[in-house]
Design a protein around this motif. Sequence first.
Motif, mmCIF file in Angstrom:
data_model
loop_
_atom_site.group_PDB
_atom_site.id
_atom_site.type_symbol
_atom_site.label_atom_id
_atom_site.label_comp_id
_atom_site.label_asym_id
_atom_site.label_seq_id
_atom_site.Cartn_x
_atom_site.Cartn_y
_atom_site.Cartn_z
ATOM 1 N N ASP A 121 0.852 -1.195 0.000
ATOM 2 C CA ASP A 121 0.000 0.000 0.000
ATOM 3 C C ASP A 121 0.883 1.239 0.000
ATOM 4 O O ASP A 121 1.643 1.465 0.939
ATOM 5 C CB ASP A 121 -0.896 -0.017 1.243
ATOM 6 C CG ASP A 121 -1.911 1.115 1.247
ATOM 7 O OD1 ASP A 121 -1.808 2.021 0.395
ATOM 8 O OD2 ASP A 121 -2.800 1.090 2.105
ATOM 9 N N GLN A 122 0.801 2.039 -1.058
ATOM 10 C CA GLN A 122 1.702 3.192 -1.217
ATOM 11 C C GLN A 122 0.967 4.531 -1.247
ATOM 12 O O GLN A 122 1.525 5.534 -1.683
ATOM 13 C CB GLN A 122 2.517 3.030 -2.510
ATOM 14 C CG GLN A 122 3.471 1.849 -2.496
ATOM 15 C CD GLN A 122 4.668 2.091 -1.588
ATOM 16 O OE1 GLN A 122 4.934 3.209 -1.170
ATOM 17 N NE2 GLN A 122 5.383 1.026 -1.265
ATOM 18 N N ASP A 123 -0.310 4.531 -0.822
ATOM 19 C CA ASP A 123 -1.097 5.760 -0.811
ATOM 20 C C ASP A 123 -1.107 6.375 -2.221
ATOM 21 O O ASP A 123 -1.378 5.679 -3.181
ATOM 22 C CB ASP A 123 -0.561 6.719 0.249
ATOM 23 C CG ASP A 123 -1.613 7.742 0.670
ATOM 24 O OD1 ASP A 123 -2.803 7.497 0.414
ATOM 25 O OD2 ASP A 123 -1.252 8.774 1.244
ATOM 26 N N ASP A 124 -0.746 7.674 -2.372
ATOM 27 C CA ASP A 124 -0.802 8.248 -3.728
ATOM 28 C C ASP A 124 0.590 8.422 -4.336
ATOM 29 O O ASP A 124 0.767 9.117 -5.327
ATOM 30 C CB ASP A 124 -1.564 9.587 -3.726
ATOM 31 C CG ASP A 124 -0.883 10.650 -2.879
ATOM 32 O OD1 ASP A 124 0.101 10.313 -2.181
ATOM 33 O OD2 ASP A 124 -1.328 11.814 -2.917
ATOM 34 N N LYS A 125 1.581 7.768 -3.732
ATOM 35 C CA LYS A 125 2.953 7.871 -4.241
ATOM 36 C C LYS A 125 3.114 7.023 -5.518
ATOM 37 O O LYS A 125 2.676 5.873 -5.555
ATOM 38 C CB LYS A 125 3.918 7.372 -3.152
ATOM 39 C CG LYS A 125 5.379 7.691 -3.432
ATOM 40 C CD LYS A 125 6.234 7.329 -2.224
ATOM 41 C CE LYS A 125 6.888 5.985 -2.475
ATOM 42 N NZ LYS A 125 7.535 5.389 -1.349
ATOM 43 N N VAL A 126 3.718 7.607 -6.543
ATOM 44 C CA VAL A 126 3.955 6.846 -7.780
ATOM 45 C C VAL A 126 5.141 5.901 -7.563
ATOM 46 O O VAL A 126 6.200 6.325 -7.097
ATOM 47 C CB VAL A 126 4.253 7.794 -8.964
ATOM 48 C CG1 VAL A 126 4.554 7.002 -10.225
ATOM 49 C CG2 VAL A 126 3.072 8.738 -9.202
ATOM 50 N N VAL A 127 4.949 4.635 -7.873
ATOM 51 C CA VAL A 127 6.047 3.665 -7.719
ATOM 52 C C VAL A 127 6.472 3.153 -9.099
ATOM 53 O O VAL A 127 5.673 3.069 -10.028
ATOM 54 C CB VAL A 127 5.655 2.471 -6.813
ATOM 55 C CG1 VAL A 127 5.497 2.921 -5.374
ATOM 56 C CG2 VAL A 127 4.387 1.780 -7.295
ATOM 57 N N ARG A 195 -10.311 6.621 -2.308
ATOM 58 C CA ARG A 195 -9.162 7.410 -2.783
ATOM 59 C C ARG A 195 -7.988 6.522 -3.211
ATOM 60 O O ARG A 195 -7.012 7.006 -3.776
ATOM 61 C CB ARG A 195 -8.680 8.375 -1.685
ATOM 62 C CG ARG A 195 -9.649 9.523 -1.408
ATOM 63 C CD ARG A 195 -8.951 10.630 -0.615
ATOM 64 N NE ARG A 195 -8.332 10.145 0.609
ATOM 65 C CZ ARG A 195 -8.962 10.120 1.795
ATOM 66 N NH1 ARG A 195 -10.199 10.561 1.908
ATOM 67 N NH2 ARG A 195 -8.339 9.663 2.870
ATOM 68 N N GLN A 196 -8.078 5.231 -2.880
ATOM 69 C CA GLN A 196 -6.950 4.350 -3.191
ATOM 70 C C GLN A 196 -6.824 4.161 -4.705
ATOM 71 O O GLN A 196 -7.815 4.057 -5.412
ATOM 72 C CB GLN A 196 -7.083 3.000 -2.476
ATOM 73 C CG GLN A 196 -8.184 2.077 -2.950
ATOM 74 C CD GLN A 196 -9.531 2.346 -2.282
ATOM 75 O OE1 GLN A 196 -9.846 3.470 -1.917
ATOM 76 N NE2 GLN A 196 -10.334 1.302 -2.148
ATOM 77 N N TYR A 197 -5.569 4.131 -5.169
ATOM 78 C CA TYR A 197 -5.307 4.009 -6.611
ATOM 79 C C TYR A 197 -5.381 2.562 -7.068
ATOM 80 O O TYR A 197 -4.918 1.654 -6.385
ATOM 81 C CB TYR A 197 -3.939 4.594 -6.962
ATOM 82 C CG TYR A 197 -4.010 6.071 -7.240
ATOM 83 C CD1 TYR A 197 -4.231 6.550 -8.526
ATOM 84 C CD2 TYR A 197 -3.894 6.989 -6.204
ATOM 85 C CE1 TYR A 197 -4.339 7.910 -8.786
ATOM 86 C CE2 TYR A 197 -3.993 8.358 -6.440
ATOM 87 C CZ TYR A 197 -4.223 8.801 -7.738
ATOM 88 O OH TYR A 197 -4.331 10.137 -7.987
#
Length: 304
Positions: A121-127, A195-197
């Motif tokens: 789970d990385q919230d809204d951070k682009v990985v 809100r999760q991507y």
Amino acid sequence: MSRKVLITGGTGLIGTRLAEMLIDAGYEVALLSRQPGTSRYRGFRWDPQAGSIDEAAVTYADYIINLAGSSVSDGKWTNERKRDILSSRLAGTELIARELAKGNHHVRAFISASAIGIYGDQDDKVVNEQSPPAANDFLADVCQKWEAAAQSVAQNDIRTAIFRIGIVLSPDGGALVPLARVVKMMAGAPLGTGRQYMSWIHLDDLCRLLIQALEEPKWEGTYNAVSPNPVTNKDFTETLAGVLHRPLVLPKVPEFGLKLMMGEMSEIVLASQRVSAEKVLKQGFEFEYPTLKVALESFYGEEV
């Protein structure tokens, strides 16, 4: 030039479509299966848990595409289920790696599946592919071990490409089917916060990507198999409702309710993964369905 492809997990959602597209592209296809003879393709018997495989399987192949692994979304994650999710991926990949290490074959490339679950789970951070795997996360742990087993093939001088696959969209299976069913019943709603991507890919784009990686020697290493346009769960639900011409009447489905229903498996729909497709784009891959609306319309556009 011989063009024979051996697929593990060939009867699953991805494997079924991939085999069709490979045949259309002029390849010969064979499947590794515990019950060969149940599909229209040539079959070789294997039993990954028992460590047994038909000796003729690997020597048949010019290319191997490794998709085997039990579904992460079938039933709650009991301890037994979790063991099966891990061992169904590891045992098969390790068995293929052992066979390839023996030599006396003509395999030119090994294409293996992994999943974006490796990022947690990385919230809204682009990985991207350089992002570290999540710690203390079941799916991330499974993916790391799975990729390590696949990477061991590369040590035998066999070109190896690993694809971290996002949420695969198809009307024939996978996550889209229950989501669309709920929206059609006019009971659709964002899940959790909404809100999760969600990093997704159209099934046909995924199969085209795997075939391109098989054909072009420049594909080597690890890649994200996701569309260039991840969306939030709220946007996903709203776009799906729009394409299906259904209203969204319910408020959000609360997180605690999902956890109650699904247990740990709720991670799949609640974890936020905003995954970059830049690396595959730079390799020259062109998506036929780069945006969610176009992808969903390809399935449901006629149902107006």
